[in-house]
Write a protein that holds these residues in place. Structure first.
Motif, PDB file in Angstrom:
ATOM      1  N   VAL A  53       0.833  -1.201   0.000  1.00 32.72           N
ATOM      2  CA  VAL A  53       0.000   0.000   0.000  1.00 32.72           C
ATOM      3  C   VAL A  53       0.865   1.247   0.000  1.00 32.72           C
ATOM      4  CG1 VAL A  53      -0.172  -0.125   2.532  1.00 32.72           C
ATOM      5  CG2 VAL A  53      -1.804   1.270   1.251  1.00 32.72           C
ATOM      6  N   ASP A  54       0.487   2.213  -0.830  1.00 35.46           N
ATOM      7  CA  ASP A  54       1.144   3.517  -0.836  1.00 35.46           C
ATOM      8  C   ASP A  54       0.476   4.355   0.242  1.00 35.46           C
ATOM      9  OD1 ASP A  54       1.995   6.146  -1.325  1.00 35.46           O
ATOM     10  OD2 ASP A  54       2.307   5.719  -3.452  1.00 35.46           O
ATOM     11  N   ALA A  55       1.154   4.482   1.382  1.00 35.44           N
ATOM     12  CA  ALA A  55       0.565   5.153   2.534  1.00 35.44           C
ATOM     13  C   ALA A  55       0.219   6.607   2.242  1.00 35.44           C
ATOM     14  CB  ALA A  55       1.518   5.069   3.734  1.00 35.44           C
ATOM     15  N   GLY A  56       0.985   7.246   1.353  1.00 36.61           N
ATOM     16  CA  GLY A  56       0.724   8.641   1.046  1.00 36.61           C
ATOM     17  C   GLY A  56      -0.544   8.862   0.248  1.00 36.61           C
ATOM     18  N   LEU A  57      -1.023   7.815  -0.449  1.00 34.89           N
ATOM     19  CA  LEU A  57      -2.210   7.953  -1.294  1.00 34.89           C
ATOM     20  C   LEU A  57      -3.445   7.273  -0.720  1.00 34.89           C
ATOM     21  CD1 LEU A  57      -0.766   7.315  -4.879  1.00 34.89           C
ATOM     22  CD2 LEU A  57      -1.243   9.504  -3.777  1.00 34.89           C
ATOM     23  N   LEU A  58      -3.286   6.508   0.365  1.00 35.98           N
ATOM     24  CA  LEU A  58      -4.389   5.680   0.838  1.00 35.98           C
ATOM     25  C   LEU A  58      -5.635   6.488   1.177  1.00 35.98           C
ATOM     26  CD1 LEU A  58      -5.512   2.941   1.596  1.00 35.98           C
ATOM     27  CD2 LEU A  58      -4.484   3.202   3.870  1.00 35.98           C
ATOM     28  N   ARG A  59      -5.492   7.565   1.908  1.00 34.89           N
ATOM     29  CA  ARG A  59      -6.680   8.323   2.328  1.00 34.89           C
ATOM     30  C   ARG A  59      -7.428   8.904   1.133  1.00 34.89           C
ATOM     31  NH1 ARG A  59      -7.097   8.573   7.650  1.00 34.89           N
ATOM     32  NH2 ARG A  59      -5.228   8.360   8.932  1.00 34.89           N
ATOM     33  N   LEU A  60      -6.681   9.425   0.167  1.00 34.68           N
ATOM     34  CA  LEU A  60      -7.347   9.965  -1.021  1.00 34.68           C
ATOM     35  C   LEU A  60      -8.024   8.855  -1.811  1.00 34.68           C
ATOM     36  CD1 LEU A  60      -4.812  12.628  -2.318  1.00 34.68           C
ATOM     37  CD2 LEU A  60      -7.082  13.035  -1.397  1.00 34.68           C
ATOM     38  N   GLY A  61      -7.368   7.702  -1.891  1.00 34.14           N
ATOM     39  CA  GLY A  61      -7.962   6.585  -2.597  1.00 34.14           C
ATOM     40  C   GLY A  61      -9.265   6.140  -1.954  1.00 34.14           C
ATOM     41  N   VAL A  62      -9.282   6.107  -0.631  1.00 36.22           N
ATOM     42  CA  VAL A  62     -10.501   5.718   0.088  1.00 36.22           C
ATOM     43  C   VAL A  62     -11.612   6.736  -0.144  1.00 36.22           C
ATOM     44  CG1 VAL A  62     -11.494   5.358   2.389  1.00 36.22           C
ATOM     45  CG2 VAL A  62      -9.280   4.354   1.814  1.00 36.22           C
ATOM     46  N   GLU A  63     -11.251   8.020  -0.172  1.00 37.65           N
ATOM     47  CA  GLU A  63     -12.242   9.059  -0.462  1.00 37.65           C
ATOM     48  C   GLU A  63     -12.886   8.821  -1.824  1.00 37.65           C
ATOM     49  OE1 GLU A  63     -13.384  11.820   1.064  1.00 37.65           O
ATOM     50  OE2 GLU A  63     -12.192  11.742   2.904  1.00 37.65           O
ATOM     51  N   LEU A  64     -12.088   8.405  -2.798  1.00 36.08           N
ATOM     52  CA  LEU A  64     -12.592   8.205  -4.153  1.00 36.08           C
ATOM     53  C   LEU A  64     -13.516   7.001  -4.261  1.00 36.08           C
ATOM     54  CD1 LEU A  64      -9.479   9.027  -6.360  1.00 36.08           C
ATOM     55  CD2 LEU A  64     -11.639  10.266  -6.293  1.00 36.08           C
ATOM     56  N   LEU A  65     -13.470   6.091  -3.288  1.00 37.85           N
ATOM     57  CA  LEU A  65     -14.351   4.925  -3.332  1.00 37.85           C
ATOM     58  C   LEU A  65     -15.823   5.327  -3.290  1.00 37.85           C
ATOM     59  CD1 LEU A  65     -12.527   2.406  -0.964  1.00 37.85           C
ATOM     60  CD2 LEU A  65     -12.541   2.423  -3.453  1.00 37.85           C
ATOM     61  N   ASP A  66     -16.113   6.470  -2.672  1.00 46.64           N
ATOM     62  CA  ASP A  66     -17.502   6.913  -2.536  1.00 46.64           C
ATOM     63  C   ASP A  66     -17.936   7.856  -3.649  1.00 46.64           C
ATOM     64  OD1 ASP A  66     -17.858   5.460  -0.172  1.00 46.64           O
ATOM     65  OD2 ASP A  66     -16.953   7.061   1.018  1.00 46.64           O
ATOM     66  N   VAL A  67     -17.034   8.138  -4.587  1.00 43.31           N
ATOM     67  CA  VAL A  67     -17.393   8.995  -5.718  1.00 43.31           C
ATOM     68  C   VAL A  67     -18.113   8.147  -6.760  1.00 43.31           C
ATOM     69  CG1 VAL A  67     -16.486  10.414  -7.597  1.00 43.31           C
ATOM     70  CG2 VAL A  67     -15.471  10.566  -5.318  1.00 43.31           C
ATOM     71  N   PRO A  68     -19.305   8.573  -7.204  1.00 40.11           N
ATOM     72  CA  PRO A  68     -20.111   7.753  -8.123  1.00 40.11           C
ATOM     73  C   PRO A  68     -19.592   7.767  -9.557  1.00 40.11           C
ATOM     74  CG  PRO A  68     -21.224   9.831  -7.716  1.00 40.11           C
ATOM     75  CD  PRO A  68     -20.012   9.818  -6.805  1.00 40.11           C
ATOM     76  N   LEU A  69     -18.402   7.220  -9.751  1.00 37.77           N
ATOM     77  CA  LEU A  69     -17.825   7.081 -11.080  1.00 37.77           C
ATOM     78  C   LEU A  69     -17.528   5.608 -11.337  1.00 37.77           C
ATOM     79  CD1 LEU A  69     -15.272  10.036 -11.121  1.00 37.77           C
ATOM     80  CD2 LEU A  69     -17.502   9.977 -12.227  1.00 37.77           C
ATOM     81  N   THR A  70     -17.650   5.183 -12.581  1.00 37.72           N
ATOM     82  CA  THR A  70     -17.397   3.783 -12.896  1.00 37.72           C
ATOM     83  C   THR A  70     -15.911   3.478 -12.823  1.00 37.72           C
ATOM     84  OG1 THR A  70     -17.111   4.179 -15.273  1.00 37.72           O
ATOM     85  CG2 THR A  70     -19.368   3.801 -14.482  1.00 37.72           C
ATOM     86  N   HIS A  71     -15.607   2.194 -12.711  1.00 38.25           N
ATOM     87  CA  HIS A  71     -14.220   1.735 -12.680  1.00 38.25           C
ATOM     88  C   HIS A  71     -13.494   2.169 -13.950  1.00 38.25           C
ATOM     89  CE1 HIS A  71     -10.899  -0.916 -11.611  1.00 38.25           C
ATOM     90  NE2 HIS A  71     -10.951  -1.441 -12.823  1.00 38.25           N
ATOM     91  N   GLU A  72     -14.180   2.062 -15.092  1.00 35.56           N
ATOM     92  CA  GLU A  72     -13.575   2.436 -16.372  1.00 35.56           C
ATOM     93  C   GLU A  72     -13.246   3.924 -16.423  1.00 35.56           C
ATOM     94  OE1 GLU A  72     -16.214   0.546 -15.982  1.00 35.56           O
ATOM     95  OE2 GLU A  72     -15.275  -1.365 -16.549  1.00 35.56           O
ATOM     96  N   THR A  73     -14.163   4.758 -15.892  1.00 34.45           N
ATOM     97  CA  THR A  73     -13.928   6.207 -15.877  1.00 34.45           C
ATOM     98  C   THR A  73     -12.714   6.559 -15.029  1.00 34.45           C
ATOM     99  OG1 THR A  73     -16.280   6.670 -16.197  1.00 34.45           O
ATOM    100  CG2 THR A  73     -14.932   8.451 -15.310  1.00 34.45           C
ATOM    101  N   ILE A  74     -12.591   5.904 -13.881  1.00 34.52           N
ATOM    102  CA  ILE A  74     -11.445   6.150 -13.009  1.00 34.52           C
ATOM    103  C   ILE A  74     -10.144   5.763 -13.707  1.00 34.52           C
ATOM    104  CG2 ILE A  74     -10.303   5.355 -10.901  1.00 34.52           C
ATOM    105  CD1 ILE A  74     -12.982   5.314  -9.543  1.00 34.52           C
TER     106      ILE A  74
END
Length: 255
Positions: free
Chosen positions: A142-163
Motif C-alpha cells: 500500500v502507498d501510505a501517502g495515497l491511501l486516504r485519497l484513494g478511500v475518499e474516491l471509493l464513494d465517488v459515483p464514477l465507474t471503474h472504467e472512468t477512473i
C-alpha cells in the motif's frame, strides 16, 4: 463517519487508533494548537470528526519530513482557516510527494484499519486501479501517502472504467509536464557543480508540485465554471462530484 466537525464521531481513543498514533500524541498536538478542540458531548466526553483526522494525518506527515513543531505550526497557520477535509488530504498528498515512495506491506486487516472501513473486493480493485494498493499473496503493498485519497474516491459515483481513463489522462499529462520542467531546469543549471544541482533539485521539488497543483486547480475550476454555465438541471451536482474527484486525483499524481 460524518462529513464535518459539527457532527463528531470519534472518541480520542478511536481517533488515535484510526490515525495510528497514541492518545498521548493526540493530546500533545492539541496542547500545541495543532489540532482544533474536540466537540464536547454528554458526560463531558470530547468527540472528534473527520477534520481532526485529516489535520492529524497532515501533522504526522510534516513530522516525517523532519519539520519541527514550530515549523509545523507556522505551516498550518499559513493555510486558509476554512479548508475542507478533502483540501487537507490534498495538502498531505503534496507534502508526502516531497519524500521517497512510502510503500508498505500490510495485512488486509491492517489495511482496513488504516482505511477506517471494511474493504470489499470491488473496493480493492478500484484502489489497485488507482495504484494505491497491490495484492501480494495474502497481504497488500500500500502507498501510505495515497491511501486516504484513494478511500475518499471509493464513494465517488464514477465507474471503474472512468477512473482508469482519468488516471491514464492525469498520468500522461503529469509526465509530459515533468519532462518539460526537468528539461528547463537541466538547461538552467548545466554549468553548475553536481552538488549544487542536487541541492537545488531537492529545494525545487515541493515548490514545483505546489505550482502544478495550484495551476491545475485553477484550470479545472475555470473548465467546470464554463461547463456549469452552459448546463442545466442535475448536471450541476454531477459536475461538482467530478471536480472533487479530479482534484483529489491530481494530488495523488503528485506523489
Amino acid at each position: 463517519m460524518t462529513t464535518d466537525i459539527e457532527e463528531p464521531a470519534l472518541t480520542i481513543d478511536e481517533l488515535a487508533a484510526r490515525a495510528g498514533v497514541t492518545v498521548r500524541t493526540v493530546r500533545f498536538y492539541s496542547s500545541k494548537g495543532l489540532l482544533p478542540p474536540p466537540v464536547i458531548g454528554p458526560r463531558r466526553v470530547g468527540h472528534y470528526g473527520r477534520e481532526h483526522l485529516a489535520r492529524l494525518a497532515l501533522v504526522e506527515e510534516l513530522q516525517r519530513q523532519g519539520m519541527t513543531l514550530a515549523a509545523i505550526e507556522r505551516y498550518l497557520g499559513q493555510l486558509p482557516p476554512d479548508l475542507s477535509v478533502r483540501d487537507l488530504a490534498i495538502q498531505r498528498a503534496v507534502v508526502a510527494s516531497w519524500a521517497p515512495d512510502t510503500v508498505e506491506e500490510v495485512s488486509r486487516g491492517e489495511l482496513e484499519r488504516r482505511a477506517g472501513r471494511a474493504l470489499g473486493d470491488e473496493d480493492l480493485r478500484r484502489l489497485a486501479a488507482l495504484n494505491v494498493v497491490e495484492r501480494d499473496g495474502e497481504d497488500f503493498r500500500v502507498d501510505a501517502g495515497l491511501l486516504r485519497l484513494g478511500v475518499e474516491l471509493l464513494d465517488v459515483p464514477l465507474t471503474h472504467e472512468t477512473i482508469l481513463e482519468a488516471r491514464t489522462t492525469l498520468t500522461e499529462h503529469a509526465r509530459a509536464a515533468a519532462q518539460e520542467l526537468s528539461r528547463l531546469l537541466r538547461d538552467a543549471v548545466a554549468e553548475r557543480d553536481p552538488r549544487d544541482v542536487k541541492s537545488l533539485s531537492a529545494h525545487m521539488h515541493p515548490l514545483v508540485v505546489q505550482a502544478l497543483l495550484t495551476a491545475f486547480q485553477r484550470s479545472l475550476r475555470e473548465e467546470l465554471r464554463e461547463w456549469l454555465d452552459g448546463g442545466e438541471g442535475t448536471g450541476s451536482a454531477e459536475a461538482g462530484t467530478a471536480g472533487t474527484a479530479g482534484t483529489a486525483g491530481t494530488a495523488g499524481t503528485g506523489g
